[in-house]
Motif scaffolding. Structure first.
Motif, mmCIF file in Angstrom:
data_model
loop_
_atom_site.group_PDB
_atom_site.id
_atom_site.type_symbol
_atom_site.label_atom_id
_atom_site.label_comp_id
_atom_site.label_asym_id
_atom_site.label_seq_id
_atom_site.Cartn_x
_atom_site.Cartn_y
_atom_site.Cartn_z
ATOM 1 N N PRO A 84 0.838 -1.210 0.000
ATOM 2 C CA PRO A 84 0.000 0.000 0.000
ATOM 3 C C PRO A 84 0.874 1.263 0.000
ATOM 4 O O PRO A 84 2.087 1.170 0.203
ATOM 5 N N PRO A 85 0.254 2.427 -0.166
ATOM 6 C CA PRO A 85 1.034 3.669 -0.034
ATOM 7 C C PRO A 85 1.503 3.843 1.417
ATOM 8 O O PRO A 85 0.930 3.243 2.333
ATOM 9 N N PHE A 86 2.510 4.679 1.622
ATOM 10 C CA PHE A 86 3.096 4.856 2.965
ATOM 11 C C PHE A 86 2.053 5.169 4.039
ATOM 12 O O PHE A 86 2.118 4.650 5.141
ATOM 13 N N THR A 87 1.109 6.061 3.697
ATOM 14 C CA THR A 87 0.149 6.518 4.714
ATOM 15 C C THR A 87 -0.694 5.374 5.270
ATOM 16 O O THR A 87 -1.206 5.472 6.382
ATOM 17 N N ALA A 88 -0.845 4.315 4.497
ATOM 18 C CA ALA A 88 -1.724 3.212 4.912
ATOM 19 C C ALA A 88 -0.952 2.013 5.460
ATOM 20 O O ALA A 88 -1.562 1.017 5.864
ATOM 21 N N LEU A 89 0.377 2.089 5.478
ATOM 22 C CA LEU A 89 1.155 0.896 5.859
ATOM 23 C C LEU A 89 0.792 0.376 7.246
ATOM 24 O O LEU A 89 0.517 -0.815 7.423
ATOM 25 N N ALA A 90 0.795 1.268 8.244
ATOM 26 C CA ALA A 90 0.578 0.797 9.616
ATOM 27 C C ALA A 90 -0.830 0.211 9.765
ATOM 28 O O ALA A 90 -1.006 -0.864 10.366
ATOM 29 N N ALA A 91 -1.812 0.884 9.192
ATOM 30 C CA ALA A 91 -3.194 0.401 9.323
ATOM 31 C C ALA A 91 -3.377 -0.930 8.600
ATOM 32 O O ALA A 91 -4.029 -1.851 9.118
ATOM 33 N N VAL A 92 -2.786 -1.044 7.427
ATOM 34 C CA VAL A 92 -2.891 -2.319 6.692
ATOM 35 C C VAL A 92 -2.111 -3.405 7.445
ATOM 36 O O VAL A 92 -2.563 -4.550 7.552
ATOM 37 N N GLY A 93 -0.973 -3.021 8.015
ATOM 38 C CA GLY A 93 -0.194 -3.970 8.822
ATOM 39 C C GLY A 93 -1.031 -4.522 9.958
ATOM 40 O O GLY A 93 -1.025 -5.740 10.209
ATOM 41 N N ASP A 94 -1.777 -3.657 10.630
ATOM 42 C CA ASP A 94 -2.649 -4.110 11.725
ATOM 43 C C ASP A 94 -3.726 -5.056 11.193
ATOM 44 O O ASP A 94 -4.016 -6.088 11.782
ATOM 45 N N THR A 95 -4.304 -4.683 10.074
ATOM 46 C CA THR A 95 -5.372 -5.502 9.474
ATOM 47 C C THR A 95 -4.861 -6.898 9.122
ATOM 48 O O THR A 95 -5.587 -7.884 9.239
#
Ligand code: PEP
Length: 248
Positions: free
Chosen positions: A42-53
Motif C-alpha cells: 500500500p502507499p506509505f500513509t496506509a502501511l501501519a493500518a494495513v499492517g494491523d489488518t
C-alpha cells in the motif's frame, strides 16, 4: 523448490480506509495453505493500518520505496527502520516509475538494497528494458547492467527477490509472451549464477507487466518465473485473488 510470490503494488492509490478494506478482502478471500507468499504494497500513509489488518494472516506487507539512511535530516523520506516498525517484511526498490520520474539510478538502488537488507527487509528489486531498448536489441545488456548494479557488494542473496518488469508492459495491457518473459528470466538466473554460483537456483524472479488472472497461469508455468508483481489488477480483490488462485 522455490516458493512463489504474488505481490500487489498499489502505487499511489487508496486512502487509509480504502487500503484497509482491500487488505481485509484479500485476507478473507485467501483459501487454505499455499506453497507461496502473498504480499501487498500500500502507499506509505496506509502501511501501519494495513499492517494491523493483516496481523495473524498469511499476507505480508511491503513498502513501495525507502531512503537509504536509517534516520536524519532527509525531509520527506522514509527509512527502512520506519518500514520495519510499520510491519513491513518487503520493500519494492528500483521500480521503473521511480527510475523514470524520481531519477533513481543503479547506484541509488544498490544503496537502498544494502540498507534494506541491513534492516531486515527483503528487497524486491525491479529491472527491465523500455520499448525503445527492446527494439534496439539491448534488452539483455540493460538488464545485465541493472542486476549487476543493484547487487554490487551484496554477498548473501537469501532475502533478495528480483522482479523483471519490461517497462513497455507496465500498465499498458501489453503483456510479454511467456516465451519473451522466460528468455529474460533465464538470462537473469544465468547472470546470477555467474555472480553467485549455485545461489542462483534459490533466488525468486517475478514477472511484472499487465499480469491478470487470465494470463498468469501461462507465465507462471515457465521454469524461471516464480510469481508476479502486479499493479492494476491488484487494486480489486477479485482481480488479485484470481491471480493468487492460479498459483496454488
Ligand atoms: C507494476 O507497476 O509493477 C506493474 C506491473 O503494473 P501493471 O500490473 O499495472 O502493469
Amino acid at each position: 523448490m522455490r516458493k512463489w510470490i504474488v505481490a500487489g503494488n498499489w502505487k499511489m492509490h487508496n486512502t487509509i480506509g480504502e487500503s484497509v478494506a482491500l487488505a481485509r478482502a484479500i485476507k478473507e478471500g485467501l483459501s487454505g495453505p499455499t506453497n507461496g507468499e502473498v504480499v501487498v504494497a500500500p502507499p506509505f500513509t496506509a502501511l501501519a493500518a494495513v499492517g494491523d489488518t493483516l496481523k495473524g494472516s498469511a499476507v505480508a506487507l511491503a513498502a513501495q520505496n525507502m531512503y537509504c539512511e536509517d534516520k536524519g535530516a532527509f525531509t520527506g523520506e522514509i527509512s527502512p527502520v520506519m518500514l520495519k516498525d510499520a510491519g513491513c517484511a518487503y520493500v519494492i526498490l528500483g521500480h521503473s516509475e521511480r527510475r523514470k520520474y524520481f531519477s533513481e539510478t543503479d547506484q541509488s538502488v544498490n544503496a537502498k538494497v544494502k540498507k534494506a537488507l541491513a534492516a531486515g527487509l527483503k528487497p524486491i528489486v525491479c529491472v527491465g528494458e523500455t520499448d525503445e531498448e527492446r527494439v534496439q536489441g539491448v534488452t539483455q545488456s540493460v538488464v545485465d547492467r541493472q542486476v549487476r548494479g543493484a547487487l554490487a557488494g551484496i554477498e548473501k542473496l537469501d532475502d533478495v527477490v528480483i522482479a523483471y518488469e519490461p517497462v513497455w508492459a507496465i500498465g499498458t495491457g501489453k503483456v510479454a509472451t511467456s516465451a519473451q518473459a522466460e528468455e529474460v528470466h533465464a538470462f537473469i538466473r544465468d547472470l546470477i549464477g555467474e555472480l553467485y554460483g549455485s545461489l542462483s537456483k534459490g533466488i525468486r524472479i517475478l514477472y511484472g507487466g499487465s499480469v491478470t488472472k487470465d494470463n498468469i497461469a501461462e507465465l507462471a508455468a515457465m521454469e524461471d518465473i516464480d510469481g508476479a508483481l502486479v499493479g492494476g489488477a491488484s487494486l480489486k480483490p477479485d482481480g488479485f485473488l484470481g491471480i493468487v488462485a492460479k498459483m496454488t
